[in-house]
Design a protein around this motif. Sequence first.
Motif, short mmCIF file in Angstrom:
data_model
loop_
_atom_site.label_atom_id
_atom_site.label_comp_id
_atom_site.label_asym_id
_atom_site.label_seq_id
_atom_site.Cartn_x
_atom_site.Cartn_y
_atom_site.Cartn_z
N PRO A 120 0.83 -1.22 0.00
CA PRO A 120 0.00 0.00 0.00
C PRO A 120 0.86 1.27 0.00
N GLN A 121 0.31 2.33 -0.57
CA GLN A 121 1.00 3.62 -0.59
C GLN A 121 0.78 4.34 0.74
N VAL A 122 1.87 4.79 1.37
CA VAL A 122 1.77 5.47 2.66
C VAL A 122 1.33 6.91 2.42
N PRO A 123 0.24 7.36 3.08
CA PRO A 123 -0.22 8.74 2.88
C PRO A 123 0.85 9.74 3.32
N HIS A 124 0.89 10.88 2.64
CA HIS A 124 1.88 11.93 2.94
C HIS A 124 1.13 13.20 3.35
N GLY A 125 1.61 13.88 4.37
CA GLY A 125 1.01 15.13 4.80
C GLY A 125 0.53 15.08 6.24
N LEU A 126 -0.02 16.22 6.68
CA LEU A 126 -0.56 16.32 8.04
C LEU A 126 -1.95 15.71 8.07
N GLY A 137 -11.87 18.90 0.12
CA GLY A 137 -13.18 18.30 0.27
C GLY A 137 -13.75 18.40 1.67
N VAL A 138 -13.12 19.20 2.53
CA VAL A 138 -13.65 19.39 3.88
C VAL A 138 -15.03 20.01 3.77
N ARG A 139 -15.96 19.51 4.59
CA ARG A 139 -17.35 19.93 4.48
C ARG A 139 -17.67 21.07 5.45
N LEU A 140 -18.64 21.88 5.06
CA LEU A 140 -19.13 22.90 5.97
C LEU A 140 -19.77 22.25 7.20
N HIS A 141 -19.64 22.90 8.33
CA HIS A 141 -20.22 22.48 9.62
C HIS A 141 -19.56 21.23 10.19
N SER A 142 -18.47 20.73 9.56
CA SER A 142 -17.76 19.60 10.16
C SER A 142 -16.81 20.10 11.24
N ARG A 143 -16.42 19.21 12.17
CA ARG A 143 -15.62 19.60 13.33
C ARG A 143 -14.27 18.89 13.27
N LEU A 144 -13.19 19.62 13.56
CA LEU A 144 -11.85 19.05 13.62
C LEU A 144 -11.72 18.30 14.94
N VAL A 145 -11.48 16.96 14.86
CA VAL A 145 -11.46 16.15 16.09
C VAL A 145 -10.09 15.53 16.34
N ALA A 146 -9.18 15.48 15.36
CA ALA A 146 -7.87 14.86 15.59
C ALA A 146 -6.85 15.43 14.61
N ILE A 147 -5.60 15.53 15.07
CA ILE A 147 -4.48 15.99 14.24
C ILE A 147 -3.37 14.97 14.39
N ASN A 148 -2.98 14.33 13.24
CA ASN A 148 -1.96 13.28 13.25
C ASN A 148 -2.29 12.18 14.24
N GLY A 149 -3.56 11.82 14.30
CA GLY A 149 -4.00 10.74 15.17
C GLY A 149 -4.21 11.13 16.62
N GLN A 150 -3.87 12.36 17.00
CA GLN A 150 -4.03 12.81 18.38
C GLN A 150 -5.35 13.56 18.51
N SER A 151 -6.21 13.12 19.42
CA SER A 151 -7.52 13.72 19.61
C SER A 151 -7.37 15.14 20.13
N VAL A 152 -8.20 16.05 19.58
CA VAL A 152 -8.21 17.43 20.06
C VAL A 152 -9.61 17.83 20.53
N ARG A 153 -10.43 16.83 20.83
CA ARG A 153 -11.81 17.11 21.25
C ARG A 153 -11.84 17.94 22.53
N ASP A 154 -10.89 17.68 23.44
CA ASP A 154 -10.90 18.37 24.74
C ASP A 154 -9.89 19.52 24.81
#
Length: 774
Positions: free
Chosen positions: A578-584, A642-659
């Motif tokens: 498989p191709q490893v994804p690149h980016g944040l 393709g990020v949608r309107l009204h969607s919420r950012l919940v994680a960055i690089n696998g680390q949850s940012v909900r709290d």
Amino acid sequence: MTFQDWFVEDGQLVEAGHTLCTVIRNDGISRTYAAPQTGKVTIQQKLKTGTNIDTALSDQRILAIVTLPTWPALKRDKGDVPAQTIVGLHFSSWKVQHGDMVKKNQVLVELKDDAGQLVKLKSEKAGVVKAMQTKFRPGDPVERAIDRTLLAVGKFTKLKLRAGQQPVASAAGMKFEQWRAKVGDVLTVSSPIVDVRSSRDVWHQITATKDGILVSRQEGLKWGMKLDEVMMDRTLAVIGKLPPLNVGSGETATCVKPGRRFIAYKVEKGDFVTKGTIIAIVAGVVQDEYREQYVRPIRAGIVREMQKDLRRNMSIDDAMKDLNIATIGKLDPLDVGLEWKPVEVPFLTAEFVEWRVRTNDVVNKGDPIAVILDASGKHEVLKSPKKGRIESRQDQLTKGCNLADVLQDKTVAVVGRLPAVQTLPFVQTPVEAPQGAIFQGWLVADGEQVSRGQPVAQVLMPDRRLKDDMISLAQASAENVVATDDGSINLQPLEPGMRIEDAIEGPTIATVNKSVPYMQIFAVLVCVVLWFCFFCLLKIMRKPKPVYSHLIFDVLPEKSDIEMPVQDGVPEKMTVQPQVPHGLQLDFEDDHNPHHGGDHLYVRTYYAVHRPLGIIPHDAEQRQSPITVARFTINSYAKYLGVRLHSRLVAINGQSVRDEDYDTIDAMLERGLAEYEPWPLRIHFQCPDGRIEPRKFDEQPLGLEFTNQAPIKVSKVFKDSPAEQENVKVGWYIVQVGDMEVRRITNFKRVVGYLQEGVYPLAQGSKEYPLTVC
């Protein structure tokens, strides 16, 4: 002798040897007379051509007098010694210059007598050359100086010392070396001011003994001068106080208590502050304890002026003439253009509560704009006076602001032009007014049935004078605007006397709704049914294809096995990594999933390789989390992903940012995207022949110069600029910036705002271009 002619006029300035007149002697020979010296000529007015000189003049026979012009005496101070000479000498050369230090018996000027012998004029005392008759030229007689004083030697005038100022003095027997501070420099205690040297050749540095500003110094001092010989006293410079800040009408001063030391400002000039805002930090003794204190304004407003020259630990009492460290003023009034309407508060004795709209929002007449709280504690809604776009508002207003403190007038927002009319293809047709038209009135009612060519509105077309480019309403001609199709008409809310370009975006003033084409609709439905049947048949007959996720990146298997055919017909199994994804990695959560019915929380994963994302979150001013996408910038990379309107950012690089709070999430995004290049700006240009030319820009400034009107036209492309590299041509029009189409926007400031918004995130180039918009 007989007078023949004058070659000069009475009062004329002449040089020595200049011809004055000619006469004819008794023997018939003509004789010419010239000026014996430089000066002003006074002629015998009675002498005319043919006059007998013997009978007209006395025995002296004076034809003219040449008077040598003189210069006024030099200004001298008490104690200055003049260098004066005797009559009959002529100037030869200077041996000193203004400001030179001279010794006793030093040669100052060289002169010559009538025999050409050199005469030297010497100084009678040591001192400084304070004044000179600089107009002297070689050969000038010394009598041109009215008192025959060529120069003066003396001491420097004392510096003026006013109340509250402190002198900077030297000890006795010192020589001047060099200045360490210039007039206007801000000084703190121990700041170096001047270097001197003693008679024993020991170097000393004189420093400031108080905080303040250098208001004056002995500018004539030069290296090596003995201060006792050239100065009336030993004051080398004067330290004064910073000038007080201006406090105009309606403005207030922010003062500190005496005995305080300045630490730091916490705001910038032009910032909006409230009563609780910390303007500066000072320090002083409070209840027998030295500690820092916060300085806050007594009312809300704009920081108009600050003591920018204050330095850390400066004594405010020593450095300032008063105790005002910041002047707080009111907000600048909003600009209300032609055909625009202000949204005004009925009274200023109220508090601001909240906004109900944002800039560029489109509102109808009566829509809520803002909420205020009157003196009785009752909420009052400010409503729009017309339909249009919110051109501007007093963005600095926040909850609790006293309007009387912060507003110069009653206007809190401005409703501008009506938005451009968008017509539906095949269903509506626009009715457009000619450019420059002034609306006079409607000839039909809203919703009325009209036919093609029927007059629907009347406008005035002003005549333009070519001489002064002025518009004359007196010579305006009336024209009718006609319907462009058959059907019911929808009218824009225009009022008589409105200039259409100022009242609405674009030329469309009405739309005609075509009658329903039933036969065409039936034919389209038949085609759709046939196409659907054909599609279903094709779906059944062809082989099924594998289904792939429409996400940009989804959960990838560790590896997959695929059977590949070979030439001998025997399949061979091949392992594909498989191709490893690149980016944040960014995880957004929303409640829409096209693969399931009903409402579900669905997490979509994206990988960002550019910055910034171009997301405008809900309540961005309040900096609240979670970060929810409210809208996108005009050149949004997130929208492209393709990020949608009204969607919420919940994680960055696998680390949850909900709290996590807003600032923490913002910092994580900044660190994660720092290594990536900015998202390029795409600008679409329209060529004179109608072609659309897209161009991509990676750095700023673009190197373009524009005309000061919309639609924006390229008037110049700078050499070696990004625009030249993209082959942009003069005469092209900007029709789209990022995702924002600006073709029909005639507000120059709005288009430039979109352009600057798109250019701002780009990398800064190494070149600068003058007079460019971006």
